[in-house]
Write an enzyme that holds these catalytic residues in place. Sequence first.
Site, PDB file in Angstrom:
ATOM      1  CB  THR A  64      63.780 -38.374 -16.618  1.00  0.00           C
ATOM      2  OG1 THR A  64      63.426 -37.012 -16.493  1.00  0.00           O
ATOM      3  CG2 THR A  64      63.170 -38.954 -17.884  1.00  0.00           C
ATOM      4  CE  LYS A  68      64.361 -36.823 -12.318  1.00  0.00           C
ATOM      5  NZ  LYS A  68      64.992 -35.521 -12.144  1.00  0.00           N
ATOM      6  CG  ASN A  89      69.396 -38.409 -11.228  1.00  0.00           C
ATOM      7  OD1 ASN A  89      70.043 -39.090 -10.432  1.00  0.00           O
ATOM      8  ND2 ASN A  89      69.936 -37.417 -11.911  1.00  0.00           N
ATOM      9  N   GLY A 129      59.449 -27.693  -6.395  1.00  0.00           N
ATOM     10  CA  GLY A 129      59.296 -28.987  -7.069  1.00  0.00           C
ATOM     11  C   GLY A 129      60.456 -29.931  -6.776  1.00  0.00           C
ATOM     12  CE1 TYR A 216      67.578 -28.927 -21.312  1.00  0.00           C
ATOM     13  CE2 TYR A 216      67.326 -29.051 -18.921  1.00  0.00           C
ATOM     14  CZ  TYR A 216      67.078 -29.551 -20.187  1.00  0.00           C
ATOM     15  OH  TYR A 216      66.332 -30.683 -20.330  1.00  0.00           O
TER      16      TYR A 216
HETATM   17  N1  LIG Z   1      69.308 -27.992 -15.624  1.00  0.00           N
HETATM   18  C1  LIG Z   1      68.898 -29.191 -15.272  1.00  0.00           C
HETATM   19  O1  LIG Z   1      69.673 -30.154 -15.229  1.00  0.00           O
HETATM   20  C2  LIG Z   1      67.471 -29.388 -14.875  1.00  0.00           C
HETATM   21  C3  LIG Z   1      67.113 -30.511 -14.126  1.00  0.00           C
HETATM   22  C4  LIG Z   1      65.786 -30.704 -13.766  1.00  0.00           C
HETATM   23  C5  LIG Z   1      64.830 -29.760 -14.152  1.00  0.00           C
HETATM   24  N2  LIG Z   1      65.216 -28.687 -14.881  1.00  0.00           N
HETATM   25  C6  LIG Z   1      64.214 -27.664 -15.254  1.00  0.00           C
HETATM   26  O2  LIG Z   1      63.703 -27.122 -14.043  1.00  0.00           O
HETATM   27  C7  LIG Z   1      62.336 -26.779 -14.165  1.00  0.00           C
HETATM   28  C8  LIG Z   1      61.515 -27.379 -13.013  1.00  0.00           C
HETATM   29  O3  LIG Z   1      61.624 -28.787 -13.005  1.00  0.00           O
HETATM   30  P1  LIG Z   1      61.015 -29.691 -11.799  1.00  0.00           P
HETATM   31  O4  LIG Z   1      61.226 -31.098 -12.212  1.00  0.00           O
HETATM   32  O5  LIG Z   1      61.509 -29.222 -10.479  1.00  0.00           O
HETATM   33  O6  LIG Z   1      59.453 -29.342 -11.944  1.00  0.00           O
HETATM   34  P2  LIG Z   1      58.270 -29.547 -10.914  1.00  0.00           P
HETATM   35  O7  LIG Z   1      58.601 -30.544  -9.865  1.00  0.00           O
HETATM   36  O8  LIG Z   1      57.057 -29.762 -11.753  1.00  0.00           O
HETATM   37  O9  LIG Z   1      58.142 -28.098 -10.195  1.00  0.00           O
HETATM   38  C9  LIG Z   1      57.766 -26.990 -10.916  1.00  0.00           C
HETATM   39  C10 LIG Z   1      57.927 -25.719 -10.078  1.00  0.00           C
HETATM   40  O10 LIG Z   1      57.694 -24.604 -10.934  1.00  0.00           O
HETATM   41  C11 LIG Z   1      56.708 -23.747 -10.326  1.00  0.00           C
HETATM   42  N3  LIG Z   1      55.975 -23.078 -11.389  1.00  0.00           N
HETATM   43  C12 LIG Z   1      55.501 -23.609 -12.544  1.00  0.00           C
HETATM   44  N4  LIG Z   1      54.900 -22.652 -13.282  1.00  0.00           N
HETATM   45  C13 LIG Z   1      54.997 -21.477 -12.572  1.00  0.00           C
HETATM   46  C14 LIG Z   1      54.572 -20.147 -12.803  1.00  0.00           C
HETATM   47  N5  LIG Z   1      53.918 -19.809 -13.917  1.00  0.00           N
HETATM   48  N6  LIG Z   1      54.860 -19.211 -11.866  1.00  0.00           N
HETATM   49  C15 LIG Z   1      55.534 -19.550 -10.738  1.00  0.00           C
HETATM   50  N7  LIG Z   1      55.952 -20.792 -10.465  1.00  0.00           N
HETATM   51  C16 LIG Z   1      55.694 -21.749 -11.374  1.00  0.00           C
HETATM   52  C17 LIG Z   1      55.864 -24.678  -9.510  1.00  0.00           C
HETATM   53  O11 LIG Z   1      55.174 -23.922  -8.533  1.00  0.00           O
HETATM   54  P3  LIG Z   1      53.861 -24.512  -7.785  1.00  0.00           P
HETATM   55  O12 LIG Z   1      54.379 -25.393  -6.696  1.00  0.00           O
HETATM   56  O13 LIG Z   1      53.162 -23.299  -7.277  1.00  0.00           O
HETATM   57  O14 LIG Z   1      53.067 -25.268  -8.816  1.00  0.00           O
HETATM   58  C18 LIG Z   1      56.945 -25.601  -8.927  1.00  0.00           C
HETATM   59  O15 LIG Z   1      57.603 -24.951  -7.854  1.00  0.00           O
HETATM   60  C19 LIG Z   1      61.945 -27.266 -15.569  1.00  0.00           C
HETATM   61  O16 LIG Z   1      62.036 -26.170 -16.446  1.00  0.00           O
HETATM   62  C20 LIG Z   1      63.008 -28.271 -15.945  1.00  0.00           C
HETATM   63  O17 LIG Z   1      63.238 -28.356 -17.339  1.00  0.00           O
HETATM   64  C21 LIG Z   1      66.510 -28.470 -15.234  1.00  0.00           C
END
Ligand SMILES: NC(=O)c1ccc[n+]([C@@H]2O[C@H](COP(=O)([O-])OP(=O)(O)OC[C@H]3O[C@@H](n4cnc5c(N)ncnc54)[C@H](OP(=O)(O)O)[C@@H]3O)[C@@H](O)[C@H]2O)c1
Length: 282
Positions: A64, A68, A89, A129, A216
């Site tokens: 994680t 990754k 992952n 992201g 989640y």
């Molecule tokens: N359900 C699951 O199995 C699972 C798996 C992985 C992740 N997740 C969840 O998914 C979310 C993202 O994870 P990630 O690993 O993809 O993160 P990441 O690579 O850091 O990407 C974050 C994304 O969120 C956007 N963002 C952050 N704050 C924002 C705001 N205030 N307004 C608008 N956009 C915003 C960022 O936009 P910018 O590009 O403009 O910065 C980017 O697109 C987290 O909450 C994580 O816990 C869930």
Amino acid sequence: MIDANTKICCLIGDPVEHSLSPLIHNAGYQALGINYTYVSFQVSDIKQAIEGIRGLGIRGASITIPHKTSAIKYLDRIDPLAEAIGAVNTVVNDDGVLTGYNTDGEGALKALEEVTALRGKKAVLIGGGGSALAIAVGLKKKGVKLVVLNRTEDKARKLAKQVNAEDSGSLERLAEISSADILIHTTSVGMWPKTSETIIPDELLHDRLTVFDIVYNPKETRLLIEARERGCAIVHGYKMLLYQAARQFELFTGRQAPLPAMESALTQALEGGRDATHFDRR
Ligand SMILES: NC(=O)c1ccc[n+]([C@@H]2O[C@H](COP(=O)([O-])OP(=O)(O)OC[C@H]3O[C@@H](n4cnc5c(N)ncnc54)[C@H](OP(=O)(O)O)[C@@H]3O)[C@@H](O)[C@H]2O)c1
């Protein structure tokens, strides 16, 4: 019981202390009565950690944040899907040969396909992201017409180009949702502790839409609550977490994952069996 024959699987990341992965995997081992255990390692040096997998004969690892992408160069083989995503992952150790997989996109697609067919549908994907990329690769393989929207427009454009999406833009183009069949939210907005936040104005949520929020914690985000109220079909983020872990379980053990036991451990934790306010990462 742990003994000399116990197979070890683990999580490698930083931070790891709030992860739900040990809970989900160990619930699966217990349900099948197999001699496996799953532990967490907080790791800053991924190269040394991967040497440790080989050296100690660890059977499998979940990888994680923040490792990754950087883990890839230390592995022997990369599954084509993980290669297309550019991130792993999961690492499986077959007698010292380490293969990297990415089960995030598969987990997300399985969760979505339980609720809606995908081929030929129009999906709006919010975010640019790592999760957005893993899901986008899967959606395009399934023949979805994809529009990627992100706060930083450049990242949306880059992601769209990488996966051959139909269109991309900034969050100023949220009106695209009006003509979409599927909305997938992949940013951290709405995650605990800022659970009252959402990016999507609720008037854009129409009753022909399936809404999937990968956040989640909380189990039901503001976006999902509003989507339900507006007559949308909804997909919970915890299902993605469950299914990506189930796929890892199958890679580590060669056994079919006991989903009811794994799901029950996860949902109990999310609903407050543990201190639900304090975990936000796998
Ligand atoms: N359900 C699951 O199995 C699972 C798996 C992985 C992740 N997740 C969840 O998914 C979310 C993202 O994870 P990630 O690993 O993809 O993160 P990441 O690579 O850091 O990407 C974050 C994304 O969120 C956007 N963002 C952050 N704050 C924002 C705001 N205030 N307004 C608008 N956009 C915003 C960022 O936009 P910018 O590009 O403009 O910065 C980017 O697109 C987290 O909450 C994580 O816990 C869930």
